[in-house]
Design a protein around this motif. Sequence first.
Motif, short mmCIF file in Angstrom:
data_model
loop_
_atom_site.label_atom_id
_atom_site.label_comp_id
_atom_site.label_asym_id
_atom_site.label_seq_id
_atom_site.Cartn_x
_atom_site.Cartn_y
_atom_site.Cartn_z
N THR A 147 -31.10 9.00 15.12
CA THR A 147 -30.01 8.74 16.06
C THR A 147 -30.49 9.03 17.46
O THR A 147 -31.57 9.61 17.66
CB THR A 147 -28.78 9.61 15.71
N GLY B 291 -23.34 1.11 21.37
CA GLY B 291 -24.06 1.18 20.11
C GLY B 291 -24.81 2.47 19.88
O GLY B 291 -24.56 3.51 20.48
N GLU B 292 -25.78 2.38 18.96
CA GLU B 292 -26.50 3.56 18.50
C GLU B 292 -27.32 4.19 19.62
O GLU B 292 -27.38 5.41 19.75
CB GLU B 292 -27.40 3.16 17.33
N ARG C 69 -26.21 10.99 24.83
CA ARG C 69 -25.05 10.10 24.85
C ARG C 69 -24.72 9.77 26.30
O ARG C 69 -24.63 10.66 27.14
CB ARG C 69 -23.85 10.75 24.17
N HIS D 279 -32.00 3.23 19.70
CA HIS D 279 -32.35 4.62 19.95
C HIS D 279 -33.80 4.85 20.33
O HIS D 279 -34.22 6.00 20.49
CB HIS D 279 -32.00 5.49 18.75
N THR E 278 -19.96 1.72 6.05
CA THR E 278 -19.64 2.68 7.10
C THR E 278 -18.41 3.47 6.70
O THR E 278 -17.54 2.98 5.99
CB THR E 278 -19.38 1.96 8.45
N ALA F 30 -22.97 5.27 17.61
CA ALA F 30 -23.01 4.62 16.30
C ALA F 30 -24.14 5.23 15.49
O ALA F 30 -24.95 6.00 16.01
CB ALA F 30 -23.22 3.10 16.45
N GLY F 31 -24.20 4.87 14.19
CA GLY F 31 -25.22 5.43 13.33
C GLY F 31 -25.66 4.50 12.22
O GLY F 31 -26.05 4.95 11.16
N SER G 288 -21.58 0.26 12.12
CA SER G 288 -20.95 1.04 13.19
C SER G 288 -21.45 0.59 14.55
O SER G 288 -20.68 0.56 15.53
CB SER G 288 -21.19 2.54 12.99
N ALA G 289 -22.72 0.19 14.65
CA ALA G 289 -23.23 -0.34 15.91
C ALA G 289 -22.58 -1.69 16.22
O ALA G 289 -22.17 -1.94 17.37
CB ALA G 289 -24.74 -0.49 15.84
#
Length: 539
Positions: A476, A499-500, A480, A264, A172, A505-506, A510-511
């Motif tokens: 993604t 999270g994503e 949001r 997602h 990340t 996040a991506g 990151s999540a």
Amino acid sequence: MPILVSGVELGTGAHEAQVGAHLGLDPAEVLTAQLVRKSLDARQRRKRWVANYKVEVRDEPALLARGLRGVRAWSERDELRFGLLDLADIPRSTWPAGVRPIVVGAGPAGLFAALRLAEAGAPVVLLERGEPVEDRVKTVNATWRGAALDPESNVVFGEGGAGTFSDGKIYTRKRDGDLGYVFSRLVQMGADPEIRREAWAHLGTDRVRALLPRFRERIRSLGGEVRFGAAVSEFLTENGSCVGVRLAGNEELRGAPVLVATGHSARDVYSALVDAGAEAVARPISIGARIEHPQTVIDHGRYGHERGDLPPASYRLTWTPDKGRRAHTFCMCPGGMVVPATNHPEHVVVNGMSFSARRAFWANSAIIVHVDPTEFPGRDPLAGLRYQASIERKAFALGGDYRAPAQRVQDLLARRASADVPRTSYPQGVIPADLRDVLPEGIIGGLVRAIRQFDRELPGFAGPEAVLIAPETRTTAPLRFLRGRERHSTTLSGLLPVGEGAGYAGGIVSAALDGVRAAESVVESHAPRRTSPISGTSP
């Protein structure tokens, strides 16, 4: 005070001597040199490993005063980031009776949030609509062999989330202090300790699957509850606050706060969140296709020769024109395969996956093009979902089944449909096509310009063996959920979008980081720290 020294070229000999040579110091002046991160720099013909070190020298103020590039004082954040300090070891107040957090979704964000809460003493409940990973793998394999798609347990739903069927990248760009916590927990669950130091580390789908049952059992051993086949259909609210969830079987589960980490692709959960009053906005997304080559094409293009003892070559390419759409490669899988990634019947979606050894014949990556929300059909928060779905349905209709539309790159550039394509890794088969029948013209134009540029950077990228498999629509979240104080929804207290899937996040790490941060916010509210993480004194 220690110093962080970045960009040291790794060679032979003691670390102290290598760092000393890099800094222009006598080796005796370097007291300690601890390797904390390394990566392969493959940008030049001469490949080299470079590293970051935590260093102590005799005269640290004098070294810092020289203003050398890549040299700065070591910080408390670095201590956490490189896993030399564990937040879970900080003493906290006792968890209050009657406070039962609920985490929805057992992907990276949900798993790490639930684990962090359980470690703090919370009687957390983790809900996952899909199956445990052992059963989920069997279900997915059966689908790839022709069984009916299970909308509740598939490549995106089930224990581990979409990351279970991926390359398992744990790289990340974030430099968050809690990175160390994430990596230390992965190692505790059985990951190779080298992932702490390898900048471009990956786990591979096989190793991800092996780690997940250990996360599950650890949460349970700490007093948490993990439930599968538990799809959330509604969020319960009282007086502007989320107080629990209703499951698909109409069971009500009371508890708060509720952390929603569904990824997602949970479009029904998106609708339920909006219906409950969670504020959301449409956001830009990227859409395109998977490009697949023989791995040897990428090795030659990147290394200039057979790779020998080097790892399978990878790439990360970006196209930012003065005018027109931005494009970039995403989730590159060396020695991997392109896989089906839909959870919706009569939709075709593709993604990439590889095993830890990365020994497959092919390499693949997404090439994705920027799409602005103004292109969505409508201005409501869910408009991006409809945009994605329309492309996925077109792809399904083209073949009338779950085969994916595919086109030779050279045919795309020549504006002609492909009559045939080389053998691909896609397990459900492909249908030769013209991707202009699937993707909007703006995305096609962005792909064409980007591919021409990438071929200049990586020879062979647009060669005769390159094939595009489409569509890649789920890179993604297309919306949001807005967060305010302590990561709670701006309009529904007690609800933490994470999270994503929430738009924050991506990727796996990151999540996971966002899940940890959300859990830390909850923990700090109910069981605050008794000491500072670094000094050990009261905060």
